[in-house]
Scaffold this motif. Sequence first.
Motif, mmCIF file in Angstrom:
data_model
loop_
_atom_site.group_PDB
_atom_site.id
_atom_site.type_symbol
_atom_site.label_atom_id
_atom_site.label_comp_id
_atom_site.label_asym_id
_atom_site.label_seq_id
_atom_site.Cartn_x
_atom_site.Cartn_y
_atom_site.Cartn_z
ATOM 1 N N GLU A 88 28.004 39.755 53.369
ATOM 2 C CA GLU A 88 27.084 40.889 53.489
ATOM 3 C C GLU A 88 26.454 41.297 52.164
ATOM 4 O O GLU A 88 25.459 42.014 52.147
ATOM 5 C CB GLU A 88 27.843 42.099 54.051
ATOM 6 C CG GLU A 88 28.422 41.854 55.429
ATOM 7 C CD GLU A 88 29.306 42.985 55.877
ATOM 8 O OE1 GLU A 88 29.154 43.445 57.015
ATOM 9 O OE2 GLU A 88 30.166 43.420 55.084
ATOM 10 N N ALA A 89 27.059 40.894 51.076
ATOM 11 C CA ALA A 89 26.561 41.316 49.760
ATOM 12 C C ALA A 89 27.038 40.310 48.718
ATOM 13 O O ALA A 89 27.910 39.478 49.000
ATOM 14 C CB ALA A 89 27.073 42.711 49.429
ATOM 15 N N ARG A 120 31.480 49.480 44.277
ATOM 16 C CA ARG A 120 30.215 49.352 45.014
ATOM 17 C C ARG A 120 30.402 49.084 46.501
ATOM 18 O O ARG A 120 29.565 49.456 47.312
ATOM 19 C CB ARG A 120 29.396 48.197 44.436
ATOM 20 C CG ARG A 120 28.778 48.542 43.110
ATOM 21 C CD ARG A 120 27.767 47.477 42.740
ATOM 22 N NE ARG A 120 27.643 47.395 41.299
ATOM 23 C CZ ARG A 120 27.052 46.386 40.669
ATOM 24 N NH1 ARG A 120 26.561 45.380 41.353
ATOM 25 N NH2 ARG A 120 26.969 46.372 39.359
ATOM 26 N N TYR A 121 31.461 48.364 46.830
ATOM 27 C CA TYR A 121 31.637 47.969 48.228
ATOM 28 C C TYR A 121 33.043 48.304 48.698
ATOM 29 O O TYR A 121 33.816 47.403 49.041
ATOM 30 C CB TYR A 121 31.352 46.472 48.394
ATOM 31 C CG TYR A 121 29.962 46.075 47.943
ATOM 32 C CD1 TYR A 121 28.842 46.420 48.695
ATOM 33 C CD2 TYR A 121 29.774 45.358 46.766
ATOM 34 C CE1 TYR A 121 27.571 46.065 48.281
ATOM 35 C CE2 TYR A 121 28.500 44.994 46.344
ATOM 36 C CZ TYR A 121 27.408 45.351 47.108
ATOM 37 O OH TYR A 121 26.148 45.002 46.694
ATOM 38 N N LYS A 124 35.255 46.531 51.577
ATOM 39 C CA LYS A 124 34.844 45.153 51.840
ATOM 40 C C LYS A 124 35.765 44.187 51.105
ATOM 41 O O LYS A 124 36.496 44.554 50.192
ATOM 42 C CB LYS A 124 33.396 44.949 51.419
ATOM 43 C CG LYS A 124 32.426 45.695 52.322
ATOM 44 C CD LYS A 124 31.051 45.071 52.270
ATOM 45 C CE LYS A 124 30.006 45.970 52.903
ATOM 46 N NZ LYS A 124 30.279 46.249 54.317
#
Length: 216
Positions: A88-89, A120-121, A124
């Motif tokens: 996703e990133a 940031r995530y 995840k």
Amino acid sequence: MANPMVRLFPTEVSSPQSAHIPYKRSRRWWSDVEDGKRTPMISVFVTQKAYVRICVHAGSDLNNEVGGWLVGKWRIDNNTGEEFIVVEAVLPAVYTRQGPAFLTFTQDSQVTMYDLLEDRYPGKELVGWYHTHPRMGVFLSKYDVWLHDNFFPRPWQVGLVLEPYSNQAGFFVRDADGHLDSRMYYGFYEINNNLERSVVHWWNMSSSPHSDVEGG
Ligand SMILES: [Zn+2]
């Protein structure tokens, strides 16, 4: 465990959450070396946004290897028990020593990357890594294999190699028995939410819709 790298995985999860595998929202891309005889232990899904980010980074330096982390989720399908990851990133690598033929992840850079990941995530997972092979082709070097085993040891973590000159790429995914083939790379599922438009431009991959019905 004797391996000090293990300590670098503080947020590691031990089992995947259940979800619905998003075949219906995806387009399957097959690599030019896939023969359908071997089955990777997981299916790789990539959002269009993440795909574009990866390609932009890969094409940003055609003389040196660049790379980074693939961020997303590791899941298991409710019905079939199939495991899959969704990219996703991305987190471009920091503190790497770049050169024409190698890219180094140092222990410091890994710690920094974990900080970035959590910052940031949050929530995840680190589902793998990517790096480029300018003018070298799509394969894993001995060093790449070593790196994959040491820094990305979970069976479901994958390596993506991109050749930015000729727009070729492939995902290196372990087999069910944990074996990683340094020449055998797979395609992936592009999550396009049933839109016809694809953003994939790797010429060594070809696509087929997952279902027999191709929407108009
Ligand atoms: Zn490499």
